[in-house]
Design an enzyme around this catalytic site. Structure first.
Site, PDB file in Angstrom:
ATOM      1  N   ASP A  39      -9.164   2.259  -6.792  1.00  0.00           N
ATOM      2  CA  ASP A  39     -10.083   1.591  -5.874  1.00  0.00           C
ATOM      3  C   ASP A  39     -10.574   0.296  -6.512  1.00  0.00           C
ATOM      4  O   ASP A  39     -10.117  -0.084  -7.593  1.00  0.00           O
ATOM      5  CB  ASP A  39     -11.252   2.511  -5.503  1.00  0.00           C
ATOM      6  CG  ASP A  39     -12.062   2.954  -6.729  1.00  0.00           C
ATOM      7  OD1 ASP A  39     -11.933   2.322  -7.791  1.00  0.00           O
ATOM      8  OD2 ASP A  39     -12.819   3.928  -6.600  1.00  0.00           O
ATOM      9  N   CYS A  42     -11.666   0.117 -10.395  1.00  0.00           N
ATOM     10  CA  CYS A  42     -10.819   0.625 -11.481  1.00  0.00           C
ATOM     11  C   CYS A  42     -11.082  -0.088 -12.807  1.00  0.00           C
ATOM     12  O   CYS A  42     -11.120   0.559 -13.862  1.00  0.00           O
ATOM     13  CB  CYS A  42      -9.342   0.541 -11.096  1.00  0.00           C
ATOM     14  SG  CYS A  42      -8.757  -1.101 -10.642  1.00  0.00           S
ATOM     15  N   HIS A 145      -4.419  -3.209  -9.918  1.00  0.00           N
ATOM     16  CA  HIS A 145      -4.923  -1.944 -10.458  1.00  0.00           C
ATOM     17  C   HIS A 145      -4.852  -1.896 -11.983  1.00  0.00           C
ATOM     18  O   HIS A 145      -3.894  -2.376 -12.595  1.00  0.00           O
ATOM     19  CB  HIS A 145      -4.121  -0.767  -9.888  1.00  0.00           C
ATOM     20  CG  HIS A 145      -4.613   0.555 -10.374  1.00  0.00           C
ATOM     21  ND1 HIS A 145      -5.863   1.054 -10.037  1.00  0.00           N
ATOM     22  CD2 HIS A 145      -4.056   1.474 -11.204  1.00  0.00           C
ATOM     23  CE1 HIS A 145      -6.034   2.223 -10.619  1.00  0.00           C
ATOM     24  NE2 HIS A 145      -4.960   2.498 -11.339  1.00  0.00           N
TER      25      HIS A 145
END
Length: 281
Positions: A39, A42, A145
Site C-alpha cells: 500500500d 510500504c 513498492h
C-alpha cells in the site's frame, strides 16, 4: 542454511517470476527479502521496522517525515512540482505513495543511508550518500513498492524466536500444550505467504470464529473457562490448533505475520487478535 527454508513467490501471482528471480539473487548474496504490505505506506512501514523495530509505527514515521520536510522547506521545495503545502497535505494520506524526496528526508532524519535493490543480478543503488555508517536496505519493485532486505540470518533467527513466543503464549497463557506440534513441525515447509493464504492456512478461522461469538482464547483452544477464571479442559478432548499457529510454532519457518494481516484485510477479513498483538511485540 540448516533447517530454515526460504519462502518463494506464489505461482501465478503478479510479478511472481520477477520476485522469484530477485529472491534467488538475494539468497546468493546472503540476503533475505521480507515482504511489506503493498500500500502507500510500504516505505514508512519498512523504515519503521528498521528504525523503531515495529511496522505499527509507520504513521508516526510518516508524520515525522512531513514535519521534517516542512521545517526544511528550503532544502526540498525545489524537487516538488506544484504547491509545496498541497504536496505535504497529500502526504498525510496513509495511502499516498512516496519516493526519492521522502527517502532523502528519512536518511537525514535517522542518520542512515539507503541502499536499494531494484533488479536481479544487478548491484544495488546507493540512493543517498550522506556518509552515514548505518544503512537501510530495501528492495524496490513494480514502480512503487518497497520491501525490507535483511541478512539471511534474520529469517532463521526470527523463526526460532517466533516459535518460542507462540509456544509460551499457548502453553503459559492459553493453557494449551503445543509441544507435540513443535516436535512434529515440518522443516521443509517453504510455502510463500501467498500460497499459505490462498490455501486458507493463514486464515486462523478458529480464532476469528471465536471472536465473532465473544469466546475467549481458552474456549477456542479446547478448554472451558471456569467461573473463577481457572482454565479447565473440555471433556471432548484437546482441540486442534489453527493452521497459522502451527506454522508459527515451526522453528524452521518464519511467518511474516504483518504481511498476512494485510493480505487478510484485503479480503475484508477481521484480523486475528493474537496475530495483531504479535505484530506489536
Amino acid at each position: 542454511m540448516d533447517g530454515h527454508r526460504e519462502q518463494g513467490a506464489a505461482p501465478g501471482s503478479a510479478g511472481s517470476t520477477e520476485e522469484a528471480a530477485m529472491d534467488t539473487y538475494l539468497r546468493a548474496n546472503g540476503l533475505y527479502r521480507k515482504k511489506i504490505a503493498k500500500d502507500g505506506s510500504c516505505l514508512f512501514r519498512a523504515v519503521a521496522e528498521q528504525v523503531l523495530h515495529s511496522q505499527a509505527q509507520h504513521l508516526e514515521i510518516r508524520q515525522s517525515c512531513i514535519k521534517y520536510l516542512r521545517e526544511n522547506r528550503a532544502h526540498f521545495e525545489a524537487f516538488i512540482e506544484g504547491s509545496f503545502e498541497e504536496y505535504l497535505k497529500r502526504l498525510e494520506n496513509p495511502q499516498e505513495w512516496v519516493g526519492q524526496v521522502e527517502i532523502s528526508a528519512l536518511s537525514l532524519m535517522f542518520n542512515k543511508d539507503f541502499i536499494i535493490y531494484q533488479e536481479p543480478n544487478t548491484s544495488p543503488a546507493r540512493v543517498t550518500d550522506n556518509g552515514f555508517s548505518d544503512k537501510i536496505l530495501l528492495c524496490f519493485s513494480n514502480g512503487n513498492h518497497y520491501d525490507i532486505i535483511y541478512p539471511v540470518g534474520f529469517a532463521e533467527n526470527a523463526a526460532m524466536c517466533q516459535s518460542i513466543i507462540y509456544e509460551i503464549l499457548y502453553e503459559k497463557v492459553f493453557g494449551l500444550r503445543v509441544t507435540k506440534h513443535v516436535s512434529k513441525a515440518d522443516p521443509f515447509d517453504c510455502k510463500s505467504e501467498e500460497e499459505v493464504f490462498i490455501s486458507g492456512a493463514s486464515e486462523s478461522d478458529g480464532e476469528n470464529e471465536a471472536a465473532r461469538n465473544n469466546l475467549n482464547f481458552a474456549d477456542m483452544n479446547g478448554f472451558k473457562s471456569h467461573k473463577d477464571g481457572k482454565v479447565l479442559p473440555k471433556k471432548s478432548g484437546p482441540s486442534s490448533v489453527p493452521p497459522s499457529v502451527l506454522r508459527s510454532l515451526n522453528p524452521a519457518v518464519y511467518r511474516n505475520v504483518e504481511y498476512e494481516v494485510w493480505m487478510k484485510s484485503q479480503r475484508g477479513k477481521t484480523s486475528s487478535v493474537l496475530d495483531t498483538c504479535i505484530t506489536m511485540i
